[in-house]
Design a protein around this motif. Structure first.
Motif, PDB file in Angstrom:
ATOM      1  N   THR A  79       0.836  -1.190   0.000  1.00  0.00           N
ATOM      2  CA  THR A  79       0.000   0.000   0.000  1.00  0.00           C
ATOM      3  C   THR A  79       0.882   1.256   0.000  1.00  0.00           C
ATOM      4  N   SER A  80       0.235   2.402  -0.081  1.00  0.00           N
ATOM      5  CA  SER A  80       0.980   3.664  -0.052  1.00  0.00           C
ATOM      6  C   SER A  80       1.607   3.922   1.307  1.00  0.00           C
ATOM      7  N   GLU A  81       1.141   3.235   2.359  1.00  0.00           N
ATOM      8  CA  GLU A  81       1.679   3.430   3.701  1.00  0.00           C
ATOM      9  C   GLU A  81       2.946   2.620   3.954  1.00  0.00           C
ATOM     10  N   GLU A  82       3.238   1.671   3.100  1.00  0.00           N
ATOM     11  CA  GLU A  82       4.405   0.826   3.330  1.00  0.00           C
ATOM     12  C   GLU A  82       5.691   1.635   3.146  1.00  0.00           C
ATOM     13  N   PRO A  83       6.574   1.667   4.148  1.00  0.00           N
ATOM     14  CA  PRO A  83       7.840   2.413   4.002  1.00  0.00           C
ATOM     15  C   PRO A  83       8.697   1.809   2.900  1.00  0.00           C
ATOM     16  N   ARG A  84       9.300   2.688   2.124  1.00  0.00           N
ATOM     17  CA  ARG A  84      10.151   2.257   1.021  1.00  0.00           C
ATOM     18  C   ARG A  84      11.518   2.924   1.128  1.00  0.00           C
ATOM     19  N   ASP A  85      12.511   2.219   0.677  1.00  0.00           N
ATOM     20  CA  ASP A  85      13.868   2.749   0.690  1.00  0.00           C
ATOM     21  C   ASP A  85      14.103   3.532  -0.600  1.00  0.00           C
ATOM     22  N   GLU A  86      13.447   4.698  -0.698  1.00  0.00           N
ATOM     23  CA  GLU A  86      13.532   5.528  -1.899  1.00  0.00           C
ATOM     24  C   GLU A  86      13.800   6.978  -1.506  1.00  0.00           C
ATOM     25  N   PRO A  87      14.984   7.262  -0.968  1.00  0.00           N
ATOM     26  CA  PRO A  87      15.265   8.637  -0.530  1.00  0.00           C
ATOM     27  C   PRO A  87      15.656   9.578  -1.670  1.00  0.00           C
ATOM     28  N   GLN A  88      15.779   9.059  -2.881  1.00  0.00           N
ATOM     29  CA  GLN A  88      16.329   9.875  -3.962  1.00  0.00           C
ATOM     30  C   GLN A  88      15.464  11.099  -4.266  1.00  0.00           C
ATOM     31  N   MET A  89      14.130  10.920  -4.322  1.00  0.00           N
ATOM     32  CA  MET A  89      13.272  12.060  -4.642  1.00  0.00           C
ATOM     33  C   MET A  89      13.216  13.050  -3.487  1.00  0.00           C
ATOM     34  N   THR A  90      13.315  12.555  -2.255  1.00  0.00           N
ATOM     35  CA  THR A  90      13.372  13.474  -1.123  1.00  0.00           C
ATOM     36  C   THR A  90      14.631  14.328  -1.207  1.00  0.00           C
ATOM     37  N   VAL A  91      15.741  13.697  -1.546  1.00  0.00           N
ATOM     38  CA  VAL A  91      16.994  14.437  -1.721  1.00  0.00           C
ATOM     39  C   VAL A  91      16.880  15.411  -2.893  1.00  0.00           C
ATOM     40  N   ALA A  92      16.163  15.020  -3.961  1.00  0.00           N
ATOM     41  CA  ALA A  92      15.986  15.913  -5.108  1.00  0.00           C
ATOM     42  C   ALA A  92      15.207  17.162  -4.704  1.00  0.00           C
ATOM     43  N   ILE A  93      14.183  16.989  -3.865  1.00  0.00           N
ATOM     44  CA  ILE A  93      13.410  18.143  -3.393  1.00  0.00           C
ATOM     45  C   ILE A  93      14.286  19.051  -2.538  1.00  0.00           C
ATOM     46  N   GLY A  94      15.073  18.456  -1.640  1.00  0.00           N
ATOM     47  CA  GLY A  94      15.967  19.247  -0.809  1.00  0.00           C
ATOM     48  C   GLY A  94      17.023  19.968  -1.631  1.00  0.00           C
ATOM     49  N   THR A  95      17.546  19.300  -2.667  1.00  0.00           N
ATOM     50  CA  THR A  95      18.534  19.931  -3.538  1.00  0.00           C
ATOM     51  C   THR A  95      17.937  21.108  -4.291  1.00  0.00           C
ATOM     52  N   PHE A  96      16.715  20.932  -4.783  1.00  0.00           N
ATOM     53  CA  PHE A  96      16.048  22.032  -5.487  1.00  0.00           C
ATOM     54  C   PHE A  96      15.858  23.238  -4.568  1.00  0.00           C
ATOM     55  N   LEU A  97      15.388  22.997  -3.352  1.00  0.00           N
ATOM     56  CA  LEU A  97      15.190  24.103  -2.420  1.00  0.00           C
ATOM     57  C   LEU A  97      16.515  24.786  -2.082  1.00  0.00           C
ATOM     58  N   GLY A  98      17.584  23.997  -1.917  1.00  0.00           N
ATOM     59  CA  GLY A  98      18.884  24.584  -1.635  1.00  0.00           C
ATOM     60  C   GLY A  98      19.387  25.447  -2.778  1.00  0.00           C
ATOM     61  N   LEU A  99      19.232  24.972  -4.011  1.00  0.00           N
ATOM     62  CA  LEU A  99      19.657  25.761  -5.164  1.00  0.00           C
ATOM     63  C   LEU A  99      18.807  27.012  -5.327  1.00  0.00           C
ATOM     64  N   LEU A 100      17.507  26.889  -5.042  1.00  0.00           N
ATOM     65  CA  LEU A 100      16.629  28.061  -5.119  1.00  0.00           C
ATOM     66  C   LEU A 100      17.047  29.114  -4.099  1.00  0.00           C
ATOM     67  N   ALA A 101      17.390  28.677  -2.893  1.00  0.00           N
ATOM     68  CA  ALA A 101      17.859  29.613  -1.873  1.00  0.00           C
ATOM     69  C   ALA A 101      19.168  30.273  -2.297  1.00  0.00           C
ATOM     70  N   ALA A 102      20.068  29.497  -2.890  1.00  0.00           N
ATOM     71  CA  ALA A 102      21.347  30.053  -3.340  1.00  0.00           C
ATOM     72  C   ALA A 102      21.143  31.096  -4.437  1.00  0.00           C
ATOM     73  N   MET A 103      20.202  30.828  -5.351  1.00  0.00           N
ATOM     74  CA  MET A 103      19.928  31.794  -6.405  1.00  0.00           C
ATOM     75  C   MET A 103      19.361  33.089  -5.831  1.00  0.00           C
ATOM     76  N   GLY A 104      18.389  32.979  -4.919  1.00  0.00           N
ATOM     77  CA  GLY A 104      17.823  34.173  -4.308  1.00  0.00           C
ATOM     78  C   GLY A 104      18.874  34.979  -3.558  1.00  0.00           C
ATOM     79  N   LEU A 105      19.750  34.283  -2.841  1.00  0.00           N
ATOM     80  CA  LEU A 105      20.815  34.966  -2.107  1.00  0.00           C
ATOM     81  C   LEU A 105      21.804  35.637  -3.066  1.00  0.00           C
ATOM     82  N   GLY A 106      22.161  34.931  -4.151  1.00  0.00           N
ATOM     83  CA  GLY A 106      23.100  35.497  -5.114  1.00  0.00           C
ATOM     84  C   GLY A 106      22.536  36.709  -5.834  1.00  0.00           C
TER      85      GLY A 106
END
Length: 264
Positions: free
Chosen positions: A161-188
């Protein structure tokens, strides 16, 4: 007799002053660019906070939950209520109904009943391999962990089911990377506006901001999704995305320099 015109203006009590030439642009005030720069720097704190929470709260929480689920064992015969929360229970359910909506935001659900402690709807990520075969009245076996149905099986066919934990951190890291790059652009962009308020083109939206944001979104998604499908390490996402965005920024800057020189 005609008096020739001059390019001077006489003051009330002083000598003549040269009149401003029509071909000279008015001097811009640095106040507005600096205000925009300060606003960009303040706004960059929002994605920076989001990036921090992704890597310090969301990602560790998902990882810990998956580790706990993998380590969980079947519940003993006479387990207490507290023990049953962290062990795997096998429960028989009756299928009341199913819902399969094939669309962009597809909906895949099954309503289960037949137990005194849990009756409700479980969601799935896709219709197969089991959900599309289920019919009202079918008997299925569910695996329950921490109050949620993790898997549903019938005659050897099992689906998580959708509740079953999965070992798929890649998209979570992709979201965090996007937010980090967005912050860097705004700061720059904000820093350049603050330090070079009268520059010809201090990192405006059209030549720099819009292409960089589009590149960041596409790159993070294009790296994160295949990383999930291929089971690649999550560190691959920032390792690829950050250099791609940085290279794009450099190429945009190199392209704008000749344009600015021609327009000067």
């Amino acid at each position: 007799m005609t008096v020739p015109s001059t390019d001077t203006t006489r003051g009330m009590d002083g000598p003549s002053l040269p009149a401003p030439r029509a071909d000279q642009p008015a001097r811009r005030s640095p106040g507005r660019p600096r205000l925009v720069g300060a606003a960009l720097i303040m706004l960059s704190l929002i994605p920076a906070l989001g990036c921090y929470l992704v890597f310090t709260a969301w990602l560790p929480s998902d990882t810990k939950r998956h580790q706990d689920y993998v380590a969980a064992e079947a519940c003993p015969a006479h387990a207490t209520a507290e023990v049953r929360e962290d062990c795997l229970r096998t429960v028989s359910f009756t299928v009341e109904s199913t819902q399969i909506k094939q669309s962009r935001s597809g909906s895949y659900k099954a309503a289960l009943s037949g137990t005194p402690f849990w009756n409700g709807v479980v969601a799935f990520g896709d219709p197969g391999p089991l959900l599309e075969q289920l019919r009202p009245g079918d008997q299925v076996t569910g695996t329950v962990w921490r109050g949620d149905v993790m898997t549903v099986s019938k005659e050897g066919v099992r689906q998580g089911t959708s509740e079953e934990p999965r070992d798929e951190p890649q998209m979570t890291v992709a979201i965090g990377t996007f937010l980090g790059l967005l912050a860097a652009m705004g700061l720059g962009f904000g820093t350049v506006r603050m330090t070079r308020p009268l520059g010809r083109e201090p990192f405006p939206w059209h030549p720099y901001g819009k292409p960089l944001i589009i590149t960041t979104v596409i790159t993070c998604a294009a790296v994160g999704l295949p990383a999930v499908w291929l089971g690649s390490p999550s560190w691959v996402v920032p390792t690829v995305a950050v250099p791609v965005v940085a290279c794009t920024a450099w190429l945009l800057h190199q392209h704008q320099r000749p344009s600015a020189a021609r327009g000067a």
